[in-house]
Design a protein around this motif. Structure first.
Motif, short mmCIF file in Angstrom:
data_model
loop_
_atom_site.label_atom_id
_atom_site.label_comp_id
_atom_site.label_asym_id
_atom_site.label_seq_id
_atom_site.Cartn_x
_atom_site.Cartn_y
_atom_site.Cartn_z
N ALA A 160 0.83 -1.21 0.00
CA ALA A 160 0.00 0.00 0.00
C ALA A 160 0.86 1.26 0.00
CB ALA A 160 -0.92 0.00 1.21
N LEU A 161 0.45 2.25 -0.80
CA LEU A 161 1.13 3.54 -0.84
C LEU A 161 0.88 4.24 0.50
CD1 LEU A 161 2.66 5.68 -2.56
CD2 LEU A 161 0.42 6.59 -3.16
N GLN A 162 1.96 4.73 1.11
CA GLN A 162 1.86 5.41 2.39
C GLN A 162 2.12 6.90 2.18
OE1 GLN A 162 4.44 3.50 5.29
NE2 GLN A 162 4.19 1.55 4.22
N THR A 163 1.32 7.73 2.81
CA THR A 163 1.50 9.18 2.73
C THR A 163 1.38 9.78 4.12
OG1 THR A 163 -0.84 9.58 2.32
CG2 THR A 163 0.57 9.33 0.38
N GLY A 164 1.90 10.97 4.27
CA GLY A 164 1.80 11.63 5.56
C GLY A 164 2.30 13.05 5.49
N GLU A 165 2.21 13.72 6.62
CA GLU A 165 2.69 15.09 6.76
C GLU A 165 3.86 15.10 7.72
OE1 GLU A 165 1.74 18.08 5.40
OE2 GLU A 165 0.34 17.04 4.08
N GLY A 166 4.94 15.75 7.32
CA GLY A 166 6.10 15.89 8.18
C GLY A 166 6.46 17.36 8.32
N LYS A 167 7.54 17.63 9.01
CA LYS A 167 7.95 19.02 9.20
C LYS A 167 8.37 19.67 7.88
CE LYS A 167 12.67 17.84 10.50
NZ LYS A 167 13.70 17.92 11.52
N ASN A 168 8.73 18.85 6.87
CA ASN A 168 9.11 19.38 5.56
C ASN A 168 7.98 19.30 4.55
OD1 ASN A 168 11.73 19.93 6.45
ND2 ASN A 168 12.38 17.83 6.03
N GLY A 169 6.76 18.98 4.98
CA GLY A 169 5.62 18.91 4.07
C GLY A 169 5.14 17.48 3.88
N THR A 170 4.37 17.30 2.80
CA THR A 170 3.78 16.00 2.51
C THR A 170 4.84 15.04 1.97
OG1 THR A 170 1.69 17.09 1.95
CG2 THR A 170 1.98 14.83 1.16
N TRP A 171 4.75 13.77 2.39
CA TRP A 171 5.66 12.75 1.88
C TRP A 171 4.84 11.54 1.44
CZ3 TRP A 171 5.19 8.13 4.40
CH2 TRP A 171 4.70 8.14 5.70
N LYS A 172 5.45 10.73 0.54
CA LYS A 172 4.82 9.48 0.14
C LYS A 172 5.90 8.42 -0.02
CE LYS A 172 4.51 10.48 -4.82
NZ LYS A 172 3.64 10.46 -5.99
N ILE A 219 11.79 -3.36 -1.31
CA ILE A 219 12.49 -2.11 -1.57
C ILE A 219 11.51 -0.95 -1.37
CG2 ILE A 219 13.78 -0.80 -3.30
CD1 ILE A 219 14.47 -3.49 -4.63
N SER A 220 12.01 0.15 -0.83
CA SER A 220 11.19 1.35 -0.62
C SER A 220 11.57 2.42 -1.62
CB SER A 220 11.40 1.90 0.78
OG SER A 220 11.04 0.96 1.76
N ALA A 221 10.56 3.08 -2.18
CA ALA A 221 10.77 4.24 -3.05
C ALA A 221 10.05 5.42 -2.39
CB ALA A 221 10.22 4.00 -4.44
N TRP A 222 10.73 6.56 -2.33
CA TRP A 222 10.20 7.74 -1.65
C TRP A 222 9.96 8.87 -2.65
CZ3 TRP A 222 9.21 8.26 3.61
CH2 TRP A 222 9.63 7.20 4.42
N GLY A 223 8.89 9.62 -2.45
CA GLY A 223 8.61 10.86 -3.19
C GLY A 223 8.63 10.70 -4.70
N ASP A 224 9.42 11.54 -5.37
CA ASP A 224 9.46 11.55 -6.84
C ASP A 224 10.23 10.36 -7.41
OD1 ASP A 224 11.94 12.41 -5.99
OD2 ASP A 224 12.13 13.98 -7.50
#
Length: 126
Positions: free
Chosen positions: A12-24, A42-47
């Motif tokens: 499942a795609l995970q998203t959230g809010e952090g101190k630097n903004g939205t992440w996925k 394996i994990s892939a982050w953001g773009d």
């Protein structure tokens, strides 16, 4: 480091809010070829999430880093992708995949040398 394999599961795609903004974050599992196939999560982050390449059944080449960290006396290891490329049939790289465009395979030619043309079955080059 690089590894080639077939995508066998998308978590499942995970998203959230952090101190630097939205992440996925997108976790996926690939299985390598060979006598002893390995499954790797394996994990892939953001773009870095290449949605066109990350489809179950696709052959991919993943460039990644491995990092471990300690928390409360236990060690945790992450495999983080920094580049994901789709591979064409047969494991040859295809042109970069972009949304809405096709890809052109860059397969090597497989022409036999003149010493292996028909009629030369008994003349081995070694």
């Amino acid at each position: 480091m690089d590894i080639k394999g077939r995508v066998i599961q998308l978590l499942a795609l995970q998203t959230g809010e952090g101190k630097n903004g939205t992440w996925k974050k997108q976790d996926f599992v690939i299985e390598t070829d060979g006598q002893y196939p390995k499954k790797i999560c394996i994990s892939a982050w953001g773009d870095k999430i290449n949605e066109s390449a990350l489809q179950v059944g696709n052959e991919v080449n993943v460039s990644f880093d491995v990092e471990s960290r300690e928390y409360n006396g236990r060690w945790y290891t992450d495999v983080k992708a920094w580049k994901i490329d789709a591979l064409g049939a047969g494991g040859y790289e295809s042109a970069p995949v972009a949304s809405g465009t096709g890809s052109t395979s860059t397969r090597p030619t497989t022409e036999l040398p003149s010493t292996f043309q028909s009629g030369d079955e008994d003349n081995l080059p070694f």
